[in-house]
Design an enzyme around this catalytic site. Structure first.
Site, short mmCIF file in Angstrom:
data_model
loop_
_atom_site.label_atom_id
_atom_site.label_comp_id
_atom_site.label_asym_id
_atom_site.label_seq_id
_atom_site.Cartn_x
_atom_site.Cartn_y
_atom_site.Cartn_z
N GLY A 187 0.81 -1.21 0.00
CA GLY A 187 0.00 0.00 0.00
C GLY A 187 0.84 1.26 0.00
O GLY A 187 1.67 1.45 0.87
N SER A 188 0.64 2.14 -0.97
CA SER A 188 1.52 3.27 -1.11
C SER A 188 1.05 4.21 -2.21
O SER A 188 -0.09 4.12 -2.67
CB SER A 188 2.94 2.77 -1.41
OG SER A 188 2.88 1.72 -2.36
#
Length: 230
Positions: A187-188
């Site tokens: 997640g980013s």
């Protein structure tokens, strides 16, 4: 393309260790409970899916700027590139692509050029969809010098559950459009800083595919596009 290749994708080398760990835990869970074991199977499949590294077909016409990440365009706004990249104090158009935990997290170079500078900066781990993530979160930026001498920046930003940014290229290295340069785990977000006078071809809320979706065109004088949700 056959049915198997639709669902079975190559895996990025960063994923082998995690997939093995998830698989080993799953075996242990089966010894405890069949229900827990099948939950482990689901999580192991998700882990494999997270680290997938599929082939992409990249448009190669000179001047096209391609999305470096799978995800959703979360913001388009003027912003100054990270100071550590040395690209000056002037604001550039920043296109932010948010990647959730189900997106492919392999990152690709937006345009052919020479990686003139790579700069890592430690930081916090706020939700990557927030504006302040560009300033406060852990990040790794690349300044890319294009064939016409102009520069573009692409910045990997760690998110709420991301704990490692991976950059697989070196300063001075020349890469083609759509070539892999790294990934971020779990997640980013990717920020792309467009050269002056270049308007994005995408709108906030639009989905992108790394190595395929055209973000902008250096040759175009078309104004920024507006999207409509239907």
């Amino acid at each position: 393309m056959n049915m198997a290749s639709t669902f079975i994708k190559p895996v990025h080398r960063e994923g082998y260790k995690f997939i093995s760990i998830f698989a080993a835990i799953t075996l242990g869970l089966f010894l405890m409970s069949e229900v827990l074991g099948w939950i482990g199977v689901i999580l192991t499949v998700w882990c494999y899916y997270f680290f997938r590294d599929p082939q992409r077909t990249t448009p190669t016409r000179e001047g096209l700027i391609i999305s470096p990440a799978d995800g959703v365009v979360s913001m388009i706004e003027p912003a100054v590139p990270p100071a550590e990249l040395g690209m000056g104090p002037e604001a550039m158009t920043r296109v932010s692509v948010f990647m959730n935990v189900f997106n492919c997290h392999v990152n690709r170079l937006p345009i052919e050029g020479i990686v003139e500078k790579i700069a890592y900066r430690p930081g916090k781990f706020f939700n990557a969809s927030l504006d302040k993530a560009s300033v406060d979160n852990e990040r790794n930026g690349l300044a890319v010098r294009m064939a016409d001498g102009r520069k573009l920046a692409v910045v990997q930003i760690a998110g709420l559950v991301a704990r490692r940014i991976v950059c697989e290229v070196k300063e001075g290295q020349k890469l083609g459009t759509g070539e892999r340069f790294g990934m971020i785990r779990f997640g980013s977000r990717l920020d792309i800083y467009l050269p002056d006078g270049v308007a994005p071809f995408v709108a906030v809320g639009q989905s992108t595919i790394a190595g395929e979706t055209v973000l902008a065109d250096l040759r175009s004088d078309e104004p920024a596009r507006i999207g409509v949700t239907r």
